[in-house]
Design an enzyme around this catalytic site. Structure first.
Site, short mmCIF file in Angstrom:
data_model
loop_
_atom_site.label_atom_id
_atom_site.label_comp_id
_atom_site.label_asym_id
_atom_site.label_seq_id
_atom_site.Cartn_x
_atom_site.Cartn_y
_atom_site.Cartn_z
CG HIS A 17 -0.45 -0.03 2.53
ND1 HIS A 17 0.35 0.98 3.01
CD2 HIS A 17 -0.60 -0.92 3.54
CE1 HIS A 17 0.67 0.72 4.27
NE2 HIS A 17 0.12 -0.44 4.61
CG HIS A 20 4.13 -1.22 2.27
ND1 HIS A 20 2.89 -1.73 1.97
CD2 HIS A 20 4.38 -1.56 3.56
CE1 HIS A 20 2.41 -2.37 3.02
NE2 HIS A 20 3.29 -2.27 4.01
CB CYS A 125 1.34 -8.47 19.37
SG CYS A 125 0.50 -7.64 17.99
CB CYS A 128 4.13 -6.21 17.09
SG CYS A 128 3.06 -4.83 17.51
CB CYS A 142 -1.25 -5.07 20.43
SG CYS A 142 -0.18 -4.09 19.36
CG HIS A 145 -1.13 -4.76 15.14
ND1 HIS A 145 0.12 -4.62 15.71
CD2 HIS A 145 -0.94 -4.68 13.81
CE1 HIS A 145 1.02 -4.49 14.76
NE2 HIS A 145 0.41 -4.51 13.59
CE LYS A 291 -0.94 1.41 11.81
NZ LYS A 291 -0.87 0.54 12.96
CE LYS A 294 -7.40 -6.14 2.39
NZ LYS A 294 -7.31 -6.00 0.96
N1 MSP Z 1 8.99 -6.72 7.99
C1 MSP Z 1 9.15 -5.65 8.92
C2 MSP Z 1 10.43 -4.90 8.69
C3 MSP Z 1 11.67 -5.75 8.72
S1 MSP Z 1 13.09 -4.82 8.32
C4 MSP Z 1 14.36 -5.83 8.71
C5 MSP Z 1 7.98 -4.67 8.78
N2 MSP Z 1 7.30 -4.70 7.63
S2 MSP Z 1 6.04 -3.80 7.29
O1 MSP Z 1 5.67 -4.18 5.97
O2 MSP Z 1 5.05 -3.94 8.30
O3 MSP Z 1 6.49 -2.30 7.36
C6 MSP Z 1 7.59 -1.88 6.62
C7 MSP Z 1 7.79 -0.39 6.66
O4 MSP Z 1 6.69 0.28 6.08
C8 MSP Z 1 7.97 0.18 8.07
O5 MSP Z 1 9.08 1.06 8.06
C9 MSP Z 1 6.72 0.97 8.28
O6 MSP Z 1 6.96 2.07 9.11
C10 MSP Z 1 6.42 1.41 6.87
N3 MSP Z 1 5.04 1.84 6.73
C11 MSP Z 1 3.92 1.09 6.69
N4 MSP Z 1 2.86 1.93 6.64
C12 MSP Z 1 3.26 3.22 6.63
C13 MSP Z 1 2.65 4.45 6.53
N5 MSP Z 1 1.37 4.60 6.47
N6 MSP Z 1 3.45 5.56 6.47
C14 MSP Z 1 4.80 5.46 6.47
N7 MSP Z 1 5.39 4.30 6.56
C15 MSP Z 1 4.67 3.15 6.74
O7 MSP Z 1 7.75 -3.91 9.70
#
Ligand code: MSP
Length: 504
Positions: A17, A20, A125, A128, A142, A145, A291, A294
């Protein structure tokens, strides 16, 4: 100078999304900028596959976890490609090369006497992928979540993180810019100063993961596996002497600060590697104050926006809508508004007008005529150093605003010089030449300065001006536009688009 930058690797329990896309775009802007300055760069992104939540989704879909991951990984590989992100490698934690490296990394920690076996019982969790203390819960849930954690009781292997408290404090105290921004540095440092608990680096009773080398009945805890990707990639990605890129600069969101700023440096010290060069922790991009997730039902697939507006406008919006490093609320209407007002009017019209006037008043050709006393020279000369200084402290939004100041100055210059008036009288021919040259030169400089943010647009501007597609940072200086020959009025950079009725 070597510049090695990483994005977090993303969980594949769902499709990508905009949140990412946000981190990945920021990483690409930084990397492209460093490349412009002549650094040797390496950008790594990829996916984190061995999470319990991934295994769970696979089961729900009646698939083995690997099969599920193999199916969904295409959408994740596509994300950097469609965002025009110039990553050098895309890592999967199920890569054989990664798994081998994780095993040797954990073995080094074990051989160093930092790992012991114990029974752990606690609340876990799955969102997390972390154990939680009672104190971290709100109403038993949590807060991140909004789910009740599960009770897990297992015999696990533990990393003696507690033994690293002093070394971590020394590290933070000797390197005040180890973690940026400052308030994140303080957050990480106080967490360390508050006392560190050992943590489990293995999981029993679940087969999905990297087997622990000295006890293959257990697999590595997902974070003990995932963090190592930053190092493992250098050991097997195509390329020569990639290990020389270590230590890396890590980009991450605030929700994964502890893992990166505390656990990971300690793990590296234990395994005998250098700690990261620097970590930058960014905030969250919220959509209309909510935030993006999904479960909260407001996922916006960035690929949908890409289809409508194109890659550069989305990259531009991500960096501009919210100050990089802070949390910030953006709205999807903002995408449209910035597309029209800033990209279309401020930048696009400036190029259309400038090229149209050169075509009309000078048959498309103009000899290079820089002038020491040009007011545009005074605008452009400090730009390169100003932008670079901001980017060096990860102020991607401030650097972009600094470039935009020049875009606005060039627009004011068109109005005050009014080339269409100068063109009415031949005695003003020199003044008209100088004005048109300064506008073209300003656009060339702006294009180079913007090229890390909006690379395709930068090339289109240089092409429209008949200038070489050379974006080296030295070009961000007045008077380097060469003779302009036979150019025509440029097509609009950002043609009008109807705003989607419901948010795209
Ligand atoms: N798999 C772990 C990271 C392992 S790194 C060795 C993880 N994955 S994640 O897919 O949940 O999140 C990855 C990154 O996307 C995180 O840095 C998270 O902060 C970022 N973001 C997810 N949603 C976001 C926003 N809405 N805004 C900014 N960044 C966001 O955590």
């Amino acid at each position: 100078m070597r510049f090695y930058l990483t994005t977090p690797i993303y969980y594949v329990n769902d499709k990508p999304h905009i949140g990412h896309a946000y981190t990945t775009i920021a990483a690409d802007v930084l990397t492209r900028h460093h490349r412009q300055r002549g650094d040797q760069t390496w950008l790594l992104t990829g996916v984190d596959e061995h999470a319990s939540k991934v295994a769970r989704v696979a089961t729900e879909q009646g698939l083995a976890p690997q099969e599920y991951a193999d199916r969904i990984v295409g959408a994740w590989r596509e994300l950097p490609r469609r965002l025009n992100v110039s990553n050098d490698f895309f890592i999967r934690t199920s890569d054989e090369g990664h798994k081998r490296f994780v095993q040797s990394f954990l073995q080094r920690m074990y051989d160093n006497g930092d790992i012991y076996q114990d029974v752990y019982a606690g609340l876990y969790c799955v969102g997390c992928e972390a154990f939680k203390t009672e104190a971290e819960l709100v109403d038993g849930k949590c807060p991140e979540h909004d789910t009740v954690p599960e009770w897990i009781e297992e015999k696990n292997y533990f990393f003696r993180l507690s033994g690293y408290q002093d070394r971590l404090l020394e590290l933070f105290d000797s390197r005040p810019d180890f973690v940026l921004p400052d308030f994140r540095f303080n957050e990480a440092r106080s967490f360390i100063a508050g006392g560190l608990q050992d943590f489990s680096i293995s999981r029993a009773g679940q087969p999905w993961g990297v087997p622990i080398p000295w006890d293959p009945d257990q697999v590595a805890y997902v974070w003990a596996d995932a963090l190592v990707n930053y190092l493992s990639a250098l050991s097997y990605a195509p390329g020569d002497d990639l290990e020389a890129f270590w230590p890396a600069v890590h980009l991450l969101g605030k929700d994964i600060l502890r893992f990166h700023c505390v656990y990971w440096p300690a793990m590296l010290l234990s395994a005998g590697y250098e700690v990261p060069k620097q970590l930058f922790v960014h905030g969250w991009l919220l959509l209309d104050d909510r935030k993006i997730s999904k479960s909260r039902g407001n996922v916006v697939d960035p690929l949908d926006l890409l289809d409508l507006y194109g890659t550069d406008p989305l990259r531009f919006w991500c960096v501009r809508a919210v100050s990089f490093g802070q949390d910030g609320s953006a709205s999807l209407d903002g995408v449209h508004e910035r597309y029209e007002r800033e990209l279309g009017n401020d930048l696009g019209n400036l190029l259309s007008r400038t090229t149209a006037m050169i075509a009309r008043y000078r048959d498309g050709s103009l000899a290079a005529s820089p002038s020491e006393s040009s007011p545009i020279k005074a605008e452009l000369d400090p730009l390169g150093a100003d932008v670079a200084a901001r980017i060096d402290v990860f102020d991607l939004t401030g650097a972009l605003e600094r470039i935009w100041e020049v875009v606005r100055a060039l627009n004011r210059y068109v109005e005050t010089q009014a080339p269409w008036q100068l063109a009415k009288d031949d005695t003003n021919a020199d003044a008209l030449d100088r004005t048109l040259y300064d506008l073209a030169d300003g656009l060339r400089v702006v294009a180079i300065a913007l090229s890390a943010y909006i690379p395709e647009t930068a090339e289109r501007i240089l092409e429209a001006l008949g200038q070489p597609l050379d974006v080296r940072w030295e070009g961000v200086a007045y008077g380097l536009t060469g003779d302009i020959e036979s150019i025509v009025a440029a097509e609009p950079l950002f043609p009008r688009i109807d705003a989607p009725t419901a948010a795209a």
